[in-house]
Design a protein around this motif. Structure first.
Motif, PDB file in Angstrom:
ATOM      1  N   ALA A 110       0.853  -1.195   0.000  1.00 59.78           N
ATOM      2  CA  ALA A 110       0.000   0.000   0.000  1.00 59.78           C
ATOM      3  C   ALA A 110       0.886   1.242   0.000  1.00 59.78           C
ATOM      4  O   ALA A 110       2.078   1.179   0.323  1.00 59.78           O
ATOM      5  CB  ALA A 110      -0.940   0.013   1.195  1.00 59.78           C
ATOM      6  N   LYS A 112       1.347   3.718   1.852  1.00 58.96           N
ATOM      7  CA  LYS A 112       1.995   4.211   3.069  1.00 58.96           C
ATOM      8  C   LYS A 112       3.486   3.850   3.099  1.00 58.96           C
ATOM      9  O   LYS A 112       4.282   4.552   3.705  1.00 58.96           O
ATOM     10  CB  LYS A 112       1.305   3.647   4.304  1.00 58.96           C
ATOM     11  N   ASP A 143      -3.747  -0.988   7.646  1.00 56.09           N
ATOM     12  CA  ASP A 143      -2.642  -0.599   6.760  1.00 56.09           C
ATOM     13  C   ASP A 143      -1.507   0.161   7.430  1.00 56.09           C
ATOM     14  O   ASP A 143      -0.334  -0.120   7.187  1.00 56.09           O
ATOM     15  CB  ASP A 143      -3.168   0.283   5.628  1.00 56.09           C
ATOM     16  N   PRO A 253      -7.426   9.105  -4.200  1.00 56.62           N
ATOM     17  CA  PRO A 253      -8.370   8.570  -3.208  1.00 56.62           C
ATOM     18  C   PRO A 253      -7.928   9.001  -1.811  1.00 56.62           C
ATOM     19  O   PRO A 253      -6.802   8.727  -1.414  1.00 56.62           O
ATOM     20  CB  PRO A 253      -8.290   7.055  -3.391  1.00 56.62           C
ATOM     21  N   THR A 254      -8.811   9.649  -1.074  1.00 59.33           N
ATOM     22  CA  THR A 254      -8.362  10.458   0.059  1.00 59.33           C
ATOM     23  C   THR A 254      -9.006  10.054   1.380  1.00 59.33           C
ATOM     24  O   THR A 254     -10.197   9.755   1.436  1.00 59.33           O
ATOM     25  CB  THR A 254      -8.680  11.942  -0.236  1.00 59.33           C
ATOM     26  N   GLY A 255      -8.199  10.084   2.438  1.00 60.68           N
ATOM     27  CA  GLY A 255      -8.690   9.854   3.790  1.00 60.68           C
ATOM     28  C   GLY A 255      -8.277  11.009   4.682  1.00 60.68           C
ATOM     29  O   GLY A 255      -9.017  11.946   4.930  1.00 60.68           O
ATOM     30  N   ASN A 256      -7.003  10.959   5.143  1.00 60.81           N
ATOM     31  CA  ASN A 256      -6.490  12.004   6.031  1.00 60.81           C
ATOM     32  C   ASN A 256      -5.941  13.215   5.281  1.00 60.81           C
ATOM     33  O   ASN A 256      -5.372  14.113   5.889  1.00 60.81           O
ATOM     34  CB  ASN A 256      -5.388  11.425   6.919  1.00 60.81           C
ATOM     35  N   GLY A 258      -3.369  13.451   3.446  1.00 54.86           N
ATOM     36  CA  GLY A 258      -1.917  13.538   3.368  1.00 54.86           C
ATOM     37  C   GLY A 258      -1.407  13.395   1.935  1.00 54.86           C
ATOM     38  O   GLY A 258      -0.545  14.151   1.482  1.00 54.86           O
ATOM     39  N   ASN A 259      -1.964  12.417   1.220  1.00 48.80           N
ATOM     40  CA  ASN A 259      -1.495  12.137  -0.122  1.00 48.80           C
ATOM     41  C   ASN A 259      -1.811  13.306  -1.065  1.00 48.80           C
ATOM     42  O   ASN A 259      -0.949  13.781  -1.804  1.00 48.80           O
ATOM     43  CB  ASN A 259      -2.156  10.840  -0.600  1.00 48.80           C
ATOM     44  N   SER A 307      -9.319   2.106   4.264  1.00 45.78           N
ATOM     45  CA  SER A 307      -8.283   3.083   4.596  1.00 45.78           C
ATOM     46  C   SER A 307      -8.751   4.515   4.361  1.00 45.78           C
ATOM     47  O   SER A 307      -8.022   5.464   4.642  1.00 45.78           O
ATOM     48  CB  SER A 307      -7.016   2.817   3.790  1.00 45.78           C
ATOM     49  N   MET A 308      -9.951   4.668   3.828  1.00 43.35           N
ATOM     50  CA  MET A 308     -10.522   6.001   3.619  1.00 43.35           C
ATOM     51  C   MET A 308     -11.743   6.213   4.506  1.00 43.35           C
ATOM     52  O   MET A 308     -12.480   7.183   4.309  1.00 43.35           O
ATOM     53  CB  MET A 308     -10.913   6.174   2.149  1.00 43.35           C
ATOM     54  N   HIS A 386      -9.752   1.126  -3.372  1.00 44.03           N
ATOM     55  CA  HIS A 386      -9.318   2.521  -3.209  1.00 44.03           C
ATOM     56  C   HIS A 386      -8.957   3.133  -4.557  1.00 44.03           C
ATOM     57  O   HIS A 386      -9.350   4.245  -4.899  1.00 44.03           O
ATOM     58  CB  HIS A 386      -8.108   2.597  -2.265  1.00 44.03           C
ATOM     59  N   THR A 410      -3.432   3.249  -4.800  1.00 41.21           N
ATOM     60  CA  THR A 410      -2.856   3.280  -3.456  1.00 41.21           C
ATOM     61  C   THR A 410      -2.726   1.912  -2.793  1.00 41.21           C
ATOM     62  O   THR A 410      -2.084   1.816  -1.749  1.00 41.21           O
ATOM     63  CB  THR A 410      -3.664   4.216  -2.539  1.00 41.21           C
TER      64      THR A 410
HETATM   65  C1  PLP Z   1      -4.030   5.670   3.814  1.00 37.03           C
HETATM   66  C2  PLP Z   1      -4.653   5.259   2.529  1.00 37.03           C
HETATM   67  C3  PLP Z   1      -5.415   6.158   1.745  1.00 37.03           C
HETATM   68  C4  PLP Z   1      -5.694   7.576   2.192  1.00 37.03           C
HETATM   69  O1  PLP Z   1      -4.553   8.380   2.175  1.00 37.03           O
HETATM   70  P1  PLP Z   1      -4.542   9.800   2.949  1.00 37.03           P
HETATM   71  O2  PLP Z   1      -3.146  10.284   2.836  1.00 37.03           O
HETATM   72  O3  PLP Z   1      -4.931   9.489   4.373  1.00 37.03           O
HETATM   73  O4  PLP Z   1      -5.518  10.660   2.276  1.00 37.03           O
HETATM   74  C5  PLP Z   1      -5.922   5.708   0.544  1.00 37.03           C
HETATM   75  N1  PLP Z   1      -5.739   4.448   0.128  1.00 37.03           N
HETATM   76  C6  PLP Z   1      -5.016   3.552   0.849  1.00 37.03           C
HETATM   77  C7  PLP Z   1      -4.876   2.156   0.335  1.00 37.03           C
HETATM   78  C8  PLP Z   1      -4.437   3.918   2.064  1.00 37.03           C
HETATM   79  O5  PLP Z   1      -3.729   3.016   2.776  1.00 37.03           O
END
Ligand code: PLP
Length: 468
Positions: A110, A112, A143, A253-256, A258-259, A307-308, A386, A410
């Motif tokens: 992944a 990260k 993850d 594709p976004t969660g926190n 950061g990416n 992860s999102m 994702h 991702t």
């Molecule tokens: C952590 C993660 C994301 C989200 O990334 P952010 O930096 O938190 O936006 C998306 N896809 C995968 C597979 C992840 O592990």
């Protein structure tokens, strides 16, 4: 290079301090005092570099005087040496102007790994310089924990204990953590939920006697060094597609946050990045913000892209600080208000500024499965849930005539075999280097959610490795 807090009430720091401390004392996030800038000639000169050398070159202005350049280059070379693809971050073409960039060829499959592999080595270097050790504790639903463990296994100056909820992670995710048998790594399966694990980690940080005794630290997603290590792959993609002499757009594709923030930084450093598309699942706080200036928290719901599954995107504060013209007091007020009310009050002109660069797109679980099937039929590409969101978001917001759009891939589809089987009828195989994951011996302890017992386990881990 010096770093300031987005909330303006912490002293400026250098890169090593920011690396080790994570959050600023005033609750803000560290950002560079000024943005480094490369000229078109600088970018063109990077086109011929292999990925690790490109990464060192792009990170150099952020690291500043904290780490000599030749050390940074060695760290980047080692960090990416174990990746399962010689291009490290290969581009795959899906349509005339649509590409994916695969960020999942690292040890835990992944994205990260892209930052964590660098981070673990940076920690070791800076701690050796200072003759210090730290203990990293973290909670994971999957993850992040495995990426952190792979990054820190065998590091001389770091002990690491990761808490995961017992029998609530996927088997692949658990085994990626528990089969790492390095003496400085510990895994605890907590009899409880992910929230219980997070509460235990917070409680350890709040216990100041314990925190000082074991020198507690974290590698969470607000650490600036993680953002810095994610900028280079945007540069690599842009250069491969004709940059800096051709515009490019990205879908993430976004969660926190950061990416996607790293993509924004690449643009700030002088690359012609026209648009950024944010992909979200049913947990769509960012999509609601971009589409209608509605940043309001609701309950986190489980989805096919776990992860999102996030409601508060912690790195958004860094973009907010920029959108507010680097007004730290306004940033602090906005964030405190957000925490108190669950709704972020963003003035209209500031929201318009965000809209001028960002698009957003939401995809629910049936949509994710449909996109996985569509992609497989259209061009034979097997995307994980994702990545499927990123590709669908890119297709919903094309960048304009002739401008290539790159969607970030991702995770490797083999990380989510059940979802993939439901969508396509096939279970993707693990890459050959990981094919024996299910035969490897595991080591972890199952423990009740008891702070005293878990602190004792951390102490035992630290005591075992302390230099005598
Ligand atoms: C952590 C993660 C994301 C989200 O990334 P952010 O930096 O938190 O936006 C998306 N896809 C995968 C597979 C992840 O592990």
């Amino acid at each position: 290079m010096r770093y300031i807090s987005t909330r303006g009430q912490a002293p400026a720091r250098d890169f090593s301090d920011v690396l080790l401390s994570g959050l600023a004392e005033d609750g803000g996030l560290f950002v560079p005092e000024t943005w480094p800038h490369f000229t078109p000639a600088d970018w063109r000169a990077m086109r011929s570099l292999p990925y690790h050398a490109l990464a060192a070159r792009v990170m150099q202005p952020f690291v500043g005087g904290s780490i000599p350049f030749h050390v940074l280059e060695t760290i980047c070379r080692d960090a990416y040496a174990g990746f399962g693809h010689p291009a490290i971050v290969p581009l795959v073409q899906l349509e005339t102007h649509l590409f994916v960039q695969e960020l999942f060829h690292g040890p835990t499959l992944a994205f990260k790994d892209m930052a964590m592999q660098v981070l673990g080595r940076l920690f070791d270097y800076v701690l050796t310089q200072r003759d210090q050790r730290v203990t990293i504790v973290g909670a994971t639903s999957g993850d992040t924990g495995s990426a952190a463990i792979e990054a820190c296994a065998g590091r001389e100056r770091v002990d690491m204990m990761i808490l995961h909820p017992h029998e609530r992670t996927s088997l692949v995710q658990r085994r990626q953590m528990t089969t790492v048998l390095a003496p400085n790594i510990g895994n605890i399966a907590v009899e409880g939920t992910f929230d219980d694990c997070q509460d235990l980690v917070k409680a350890m940080f709040a216990d100041s006697a314990f925190r000082n005794e074991v020198r507690l630290s974290a590698v969470n997603s607000i650490n600036w060094a993680r953002i810095a290590a994610q900028v280079p792959y945007y540069v690599a993609a842009a250069l491969a597609l004709g940059g800096p002499d051709r515009e490019v757009a990205f879908s993430v594709p976004t969660g926190n946050f950061g990416n996607v923030l790293a993509a924004w930084v690449a643009g700030r450093m002088g690359l012609p990045i026209t648009r950024l598309v944010i992909g979200s699942n049913r947990n769509d706080i960012l999509t609601r913000f971009v589409q209608s200036n509605d940043m309001s928290v609701s309950a986190v719901e489980p989805s096919l892209s776990p992860s999102m599954d996030i409601q508060v995107s912690s790195n958004f504060e860094r973009l907010l600080f920029e959108l507010l013209g680097r007004d730290a007091e306004a940033t602090r007020r906005t964030m405190v208000g957000f925490r108190e009310t669950g709704r972020m009050a963003v003035p209209e002109p500031v929201w318009h500024r965000a809209r001028s660069r960002l698009d957003a797109f939401r995809l629910d679980d049936p949509g994710i499965e449909a996109e996985i099937r569509r992609l497989r039929a259209a061009c034979g590409y097997v995307a994980d849930p994702h990545t499927a969101i990123g590709v669908a978001a890119a297709r919903a917001h094309p960048a304009g005539p002739g401008v290539p759009m790159v969607a970030m891939a991702t995770a490797h589809p083999a990380k989510f075999p059940d979802s993939m089987e439901r969508a396509t009828g096939h279970r993707p195989a693990l890459p050959p280097r990981m094919a024996d994951l299910f035969e490897r011996p595991e080591r972890f302890s199952v423990m009740p959610k008891d702070l005293g017992a878990i602190e004792a386990a951390v102490r035992a881990l630290v005591g075992r490795n302390a230099p005598r």
